[in-house]
Design a protein around this motif. Structure first.
Motif, PDB file in Angstrom:
ATOM      1  N   UNK A  37       0.854  -1.186   0.000  1.00  0.00           N
ATOM      2  CA  UNK A  37       0.000   0.000   0.000  1.00  0.00           C
ATOM      3  C   UNK A  37       0.893   1.242   0.000  1.00  0.00           C
ATOM      4  N   UNK A  38       0.739   2.140  -0.973  1.00  0.00           N
ATOM      5  CA  UNK A  38       1.629   3.300  -1.055  1.00  0.00           C
ATOM      6  C   UNK A  38       1.641   4.162   0.193  1.00  0.00           C
ATOM      7  N   UNK A  39       0.507   4.298   0.880  1.00  0.00           N
ATOM      8  CA  UNK A  39       0.474   5.115   2.094  1.00  0.00           C
ATOM      9  C   UNK A  39       1.368   4.527   3.179  1.00  0.00           C
ATOM     10  N   UNK A  40       1.274   3.216   3.356  1.00  0.00           N
ATOM     11  CA  UNK A  40       2.069   2.559   4.396  1.00  0.00           C
ATOM     12  C   UNK A  40       3.549   2.589   4.039  1.00  0.00           C
ATOM     13  N   UNK A  41       3.868   2.272   2.800  1.00  0.00           N
ATOM     14  CA  UNK A  41       5.272   2.246   2.377  1.00  0.00           C
ATOM     15  C   UNK A  41       5.881   3.642   2.503  1.00  0.00           C
ATOM     16  N   UNK A  42       5.177   4.666   2.022  1.00  0.00           N
ATOM     17  CA  UNK A  42       5.703   6.034   2.092  1.00  0.00           C
ATOM     18  C   UNK A  42       5.939   6.449   3.535  1.00  0.00           C
ATOM     19  N   UNK A  43       4.989   6.179   4.394  1.00  0.00           N
ATOM     20  CA  UNK A  43       5.102   6.569   5.794  1.00  0.00           C
ATOM     21  C   UNK A  43       6.291   5.879   6.459  1.00  0.00           C
ATOM     22  N   UNK A  44       6.396   4.557   6.260  1.00  0.00           N
ATOM     23  CA  UNK A  44       7.468   3.796   6.923  1.00  0.00           C
ATOM     24  C   UNK A  44       8.847   4.187   6.388  1.00  0.00           C
ATOM     25  N   UNK A  45       8.952   4.362   5.074  1.00  0.00           N
ATOM     26  CA  UNK A  45      10.247   4.750   4.501  1.00  0.00           C
ATOM     27  C   UNK A  45      10.686   6.120   5.003  1.00  0.00           C
ATOM     28  N   UNK A  46       9.770   7.080   5.024  1.00  0.00           N
ATOM     29  CA  UNK A  46      10.132   8.427   5.475  1.00  0.00           C
ATOM     30  C   UNK A  46      10.507   8.420   6.954  1.00  0.00           C
ATOM     31  N   UNK A  47       9.781   7.645   7.762  1.00  0.00           N
ATOM     32  CA  UNK A  47      10.134   7.539   9.183  1.00  0.00           C
ATOM     33  C   UNK A  47      11.490   6.856   9.356  1.00  0.00           C
ATOM     34  N   UNK A  48      11.688   5.752   8.647  1.00  0.00           N
ATOM     35  CA  UNK A  48      12.922   4.972   8.787  1.00  0.00           C
ATOM     36  C   UNK A  48      14.150   5.780   8.364  1.00  0.00           C
ATOM     37  N   UNK A  49      14.001   6.573   7.311  1.00  0.00           N
ATOM     38  CA  UNK A  49      15.131   7.356   6.796  1.00  0.00           C
ATOM     39  C   UNK A  49      15.215   8.746   7.419  1.00  0.00           C
ATOM     40  N   UNK A  50      14.245   9.083   8.273  1.00  0.00           N
ATOM     41  CA  UNK A  50      14.188  10.415   8.897  1.00  0.00           C
ATOM     42  C   UNK A  50      14.327  11.506   7.839  1.00  0.00           C
ATOM     43  N   UNK A  51      13.488  11.406   6.812  1.00  0.00           N
ATOM     44  CA  UNK A  51      13.587  12.321   5.683  1.00  0.00           C
ATOM     45  C   UNK A  51      12.303  13.105   5.491  1.00  0.00           C
ATOM     46  N   UNK A  52      12.436  14.230   4.819  1.00  0.00           N
ATOM     47  CA  UNK A  52      11.278  15.046   4.486  1.00  0.00           C
ATOM     48  C   UNK A  52      11.034  15.077   2.976  1.00  0.00           C
ATOM     49  N   UNK A  76       0.160  12.963  -0.875  1.00  0.00           N
ATOM     50  CA  UNK A  76       0.422  14.327  -0.432  1.00  0.00           C
ATOM     51  C   UNK A  76      -0.423  14.680   0.789  1.00  0.00           C
ATOM     52  N   UNK A  77      -1.645  14.201   0.815  1.00  0.00           N
ATOM     53  CA  UNK A  77      -2.514  14.461   1.963  1.00  0.00           C
ATOM     54  C   UNK A  77      -2.053  13.678   3.187  1.00  0.00           C
ATOM     55  N   UNK A  78      -1.633  12.436   2.964  1.00  0.00           N
ATOM     56  CA  UNK A  78      -1.238  11.561   4.069  1.00  0.00           C
ATOM     57  C   UNK A  78       0.100  11.966   4.686  1.00  0.00           C
ATOM     58  N   UNK A  79       0.953  12.616   3.896  1.00  0.00           N
ATOM     59  CA  UNK A  79       2.290  13.021   4.346  1.00  0.00           C
ATOM     60  C   UNK A  79       2.436  14.539   4.194  1.00  0.00           C
ATOM     61  N   UNK A  80       1.749  15.327   5.022  1.00  0.00           N
ATOM     62  CA  UNK A  80       1.707  16.783   4.810  1.00  0.00           C
ATOM     63  C   UNK A  80       3.048  17.497   4.986  1.00  0.00           C
ATOM     64  N   UNK A  81       4.022  16.846   5.624  1.00  0.00           N
ATOM     65  CA  UNK A  81       5.320  17.490   5.837  1.00  0.00           C
ATOM     66  C   UNK A  81       6.398  16.974   4.889  1.00  0.00           C
ATOM     67  N   UNK A  82       5.977  16.188   3.911  1.00  0.00           N
ATOM     68  CA  UNK A  82       6.938  15.579   2.989  1.00  0.00           C
ATOM     69  C   UNK A  82       6.826  16.230   1.610  1.00  0.00           C
ATOM     70  N   UNK A  83       7.986  16.577   1.049  1.00  0.00           N
ATOM     71  CA  UNK A  83       8.058  17.062  -0.328  1.00  0.00           C
ATOM     72  C   UNK A  83       8.205  15.861  -1.255  1.00  0.00           C
TER      73      UNK A  83
END
Length: 197
Positions: A37-52, A76-83
Motif C-alpha cells: 500500500x503506497x500510504x504505508x510504504x511512504x510513511x514507513x520509509x520516510x520515518x525509517x530514513x528520517x527524511x522530508x 500528499x494528503x497523508x504526508x503533509x510534511x513531505x516534499x
C-alpha cells in the motif's frame, strides 16, 4: 547525508524495481512495510530514513498511461510534511504543469518535477524545463551503458541544471550498489553539479 527513499508505483501498488525491466515488476514484499500500500510504504520509509523528501516514479505514466493522480493526491494528503520528487514521464514543462494544475495549490507547491532523459522529446523541451525560476531536477537515464535519450540530453551538459539524478536502470534492484563509474563520468562533465545517485 540526505537519504531520499524511492517508491515505484504501478497500478496503485508499490512494486520492486528489477534492472529497469518494468514488465517484470511485482508488488513489494518488505519486512519494514509489511504491505504494498503506497500510504504505508511512504510513511514507513520516510520515518525509517528520517527524511522530508520522497521520490515517486509513476510507472503508469512512464509507460504512456494516465498518471495515478488519485494516489498522488492521497500521498500528499497523508504526508503533509513531505516534499515529493515526481517522475511521471514528463515530455516537457507543459506536461508537468498540466499534472500539477490538477492538484490543490498547496499540494502542488510540494511537488518537484523530475524530467527524465528517457521521456524528454526535444532539446527545446530540455531548455524550457530548466528556465528560471524552475526548481525541477534532471534524471540522466541509461541502461547497460547506453543512454535512454531520444532528445540527445546527455550531449548537452551546458544545459543541465545544477541538481542531477544519475539513473542506471540496469543497476536498480540488483543489490549491486551505486554505479560509481557513471557518476564519475557525469561529474567530469558537470563538475559543479549536485549529483544524486
Amino acid at each position: 547525508m540526505h537519504i531520499i527513499p524511492v517508491i515505484d508505483l504501478l497500478d496503485g501498488q508499490v512494486v520492486r524495481a528489477v534492472r529497469g525491466e518494468r514488465r517484470h515488476y511485482r508488488a513489494i514484499a518488505s519486512a519494514l512495510c509489511g504491505s504494498a500500500d503506497p500510504r504505508i510504504v511512504a510513511r514507513r520509509l520516510c520515518e525509517h530514513c528520517a527524511t522530508d523528501t520522497l521520490y515517486l516514479a509513476d510507472l503508469n505514466a512512464l509507460q504512456g498511461r494516465p498518471p495515478q493522480l488519485e494516489w498522488l493526491r492521497t500521498l500528499l494528503q497523508d504526508q503533509p510534511d513531505v516534499a515529493l520528487w515526481l517522475d511521471a514521464g514528463f515530455s516537457g514543462p507543459d506536461a508537468a504543469a498540466h499534472l500539477l494544475a490538477r492538484l490543490a495549490p498547496t499540494a502542488a507547491a510540494r511537488v518537484t518535477p523530475v524530467y527524465g532523459s528517457e521521456s524528454l522529446r526535444s532539446r527545446e523541451a530540455l531548455a524550457a524545463c530548466f528556465a528560471p525560476p524552475s526548481r525541477a531536477l534532471l534524471s540522466l537515464d541509461h541502461r547497460q551503458g547506453a543512454p535512454l535519450d531520444p532528445a540527445g540530453v546527455w550531449e548537452l551538459p551546458a544545459q543541465w541544471p545544477r541538481r542531477l539524478i544519475v539513473m542506471t536502470l540496469s543497476s536498480v534492484g540488483s543489490d549491486g550498489g551505486p554505479d560509481l563509474d557513471t557518476l564519475a563520468a557525469v561529474r567530469a562533465r558537470a563538475p559543479d553539479a549536485q549529483l544524486i545517485g
